[in-house]
Write an enzyme that holds these catalytic residues in place. Structure first.
Site, short mmCIF file in Angstrom:
data_model
loop_
_atom_site.label_atom_id
_atom_site.label_comp_id
_atom_site.label_asym_id
_atom_site.label_seq_id
_atom_site.Cartn_x
_atom_site.Cartn_y
_atom_site.Cartn_z
N VAL A 67 0.83 -1.20 0.00
CA VAL A 67 0.00 0.00 0.00
C VAL A 67 0.87 1.26 0.00
CG1 VAL A 67 -1.95 -1.19 1.07
CG2 VAL A 67 -0.29 -0.03 2.54
N HIS B 123 -4.13 -4.20 -2.88
CA HIS B 123 -4.62 -4.06 -1.50
C HIS B 123 -4.83 -2.60 -1.09
CE1 HIS B 123 -2.97 -8.34 -0.53
NE2 HIS B 123 -4.07 -8.35 -1.25
N1 APR Z 1 13.92 -8.58 -0.24
C1 APR Z 1 12.95 -9.38 -0.76
N2 APR Z 1 12.11 -10.09 0.01
C2 APR Z 1 12.24 -10.00 1.34
C3 APR Z 1 13.22 -9.19 1.95
C4 APR Z 1 14.09 -8.45 1.10
N3 APR Z 1 15.06 -7.66 1.58
N4 APR Z 1 13.09 -9.32 3.30
C5 APR Z 1 12.07 -10.18 3.52
N5 APR Z 1 11.55 -10.59 2.35
C6 APR Z 1 10.45 -11.54 2.09
C7 APR Z 1 10.14 -12.53 3.20
O1 APR Z 1 11.05 -13.63 3.13
C8 APR Z 1 8.72 -12.93 2.88
O2 APR Z 1 8.68 -14.02 1.96
O3 APR Z 1 9.26 -10.82 1.94
C9 APR Z 1 8.15 -11.68 2.19
C10 APR Z 1 7.16 -10.90 3.03
O4 APR Z 1 6.03 -11.68 3.29
P1 APR Z 1 4.79 -11.11 4.12
O5 APR Z 1 5.28 -10.38 5.32
O6 APR Z 1 3.83 -12.21 4.32
O7 APR Z 1 4.19 -9.97 3.14
P2 APR Z 1 3.22 -10.13 1.90
O8 APR Z 1 3.39 -11.44 1.21
O9 APR Z 1 3.38 -8.89 1.09
O10 APR Z 1 1.81 -10.10 2.60
C11 APR Z 1 0.66 -10.12 1.80
O11 APR Z 1 -0.73 -9.80 3.69
O12 APR Z 1 -1.30 -8.81 5.67
C12 APR Z 1 -1.48 -8.78 4.33
O13 APR Z 1 -2.36 -7.05 3.13
C13 APR Z 1 -1.15 -7.48 3.69
O14 APR Z 1 -0.39 -7.11 1.42
C14 APR Z 1 -0.16 -7.85 2.60
C15 APR Z 1 -0.44 -9.33 2.39
#
Ligand code: APR
Length: 234
Positions: A88, A104
């Site tokens: 977002v 989202h």
């Molecule tokens: N570069 C790339 N990826 C990374 C890094 C980095 N430096 N650091 C962490 N990650 C990865 C993690 O390993 C993980 O797989 O980013 C991912 C983040 O996952 P989530 O925290 O689950 O985020 P996301 O998949 O975007 O969540 C989806 O969940 O709560 C809702 O609406 C919210 O849009 C969000 C959705």
């Protein structure tokens, strides 16, 4: 021009200093998701929810796009690019990406509490007027709420995201744990035979198909994707 669709998640913005949601120290450890990211939580305590997003909006002003966002934006020199993001924040746009689908919602926008997806009532906040308070009204007279898709709500832009895959030549996934649907299901719409790349420093389980995994952070991973794979596609 060849066409690339890029699905990004919270990990895309991690190197800019924005917390991811899941995993150690994730945002949902600090704030119960059912309180701050569901319609029920909003109805129960709108002030808490408005305050949570006010805080996140202020944080967004203090961060800048990272090298990964910049490399994604620069792909537009050589490819037709659609960024489909679950984020977002506005860091893709601030890095120069011109075609971004925010599945989202968008932190810098507010909408009607009665009709959150009615674009007539969506407004963009300015950096000097970031906070939404109880009593601030949208044009339909309802309380202004964050233009965020909460759990349990529909994801109207999913159709656009699926349409963007028509004629795609490569699909790239960056920084998402692929836990949240329908966004995580976008991969299932990628036509067979189209190469899929996944950039993430941690293991992400992907069903169904062959994926080239680049086990790195967004900035380094994007550089490797360009150097090792995308230059062949131009
Ligand atoms: N570069 C790339 N990826 C990374 C890094 C980095 N430096 N650091 C962490 N990650 C990865 C993690 O390993 C993980 O797989 O980013 C991912 C983040 O996952 P989530 O925290 O689950 O985020 P996301 O998949 O975007 O969540 C989806 O969940 O709560 C809702 O609406 C919210 O849009 C969000 C959705």
């Amino acid at each position: 021009m060849k066409k690339i669709v890029i699905l990004t998640g919270a990990g895309m913005s991690a190197e800019s200093g924005i917390s991811t949601f899941r995993g150690g120290g994730g945002l949902w450890d600090e704030y119960p998701v059912e309180q701050v990211a569901t319609p029920e939580g909003y109805r129960a305590n709108p002030e808490l929810v408005l305050g949570f997003y006010n805080k996140r909006r202020r944080q967004l002003l203090d961060v800048v796009p990272n090298r990964g966002h910049e490399l994604v934006a620069q792909l537009e020199k050589d490819f037709e690019v659609t960024v489909v993001t679950q984020n977002v924040d506005n860091l893709h746009e601030r890095a120069g990406s011109t075609n971004v689908i925010h599945l989202h919602g968008e932190l810098m926008k507010v909408c009607s509490s009665l009709e959150p997806n009615n674009m007539e009532y969506v407004e963009t906040l300015s950096p000097d007027n970031l906070d939404v308070r109880l009593g601030d009204l949208a044009a339909d007279g309802s309380q202004k709420r964050p233009f965020i898709v909460w759990f349990g709500e529909s994801v109207p832009l999913m159709e656009d995201a699926i349409s963007s895959l028509r004629g795609v030549d490569a699909f790239v996934i960056i920084g998402t744990s692929l836990n949240v649907y329908p966004a995580a299901g976008l991969l299932n719409y990628v036509p067979a035979g189209v190469p899929v790349y996944l950039i993430d420093p941690n293991e992400v389980s992907v069903s169904r198909r062959d994926v080239t995994v680049i086990r790195k952070g967004a900035s380094e991973g994007m550089q490797q994707l360009i150097d090792d794979y995308l230059f062949l596609l131009k």
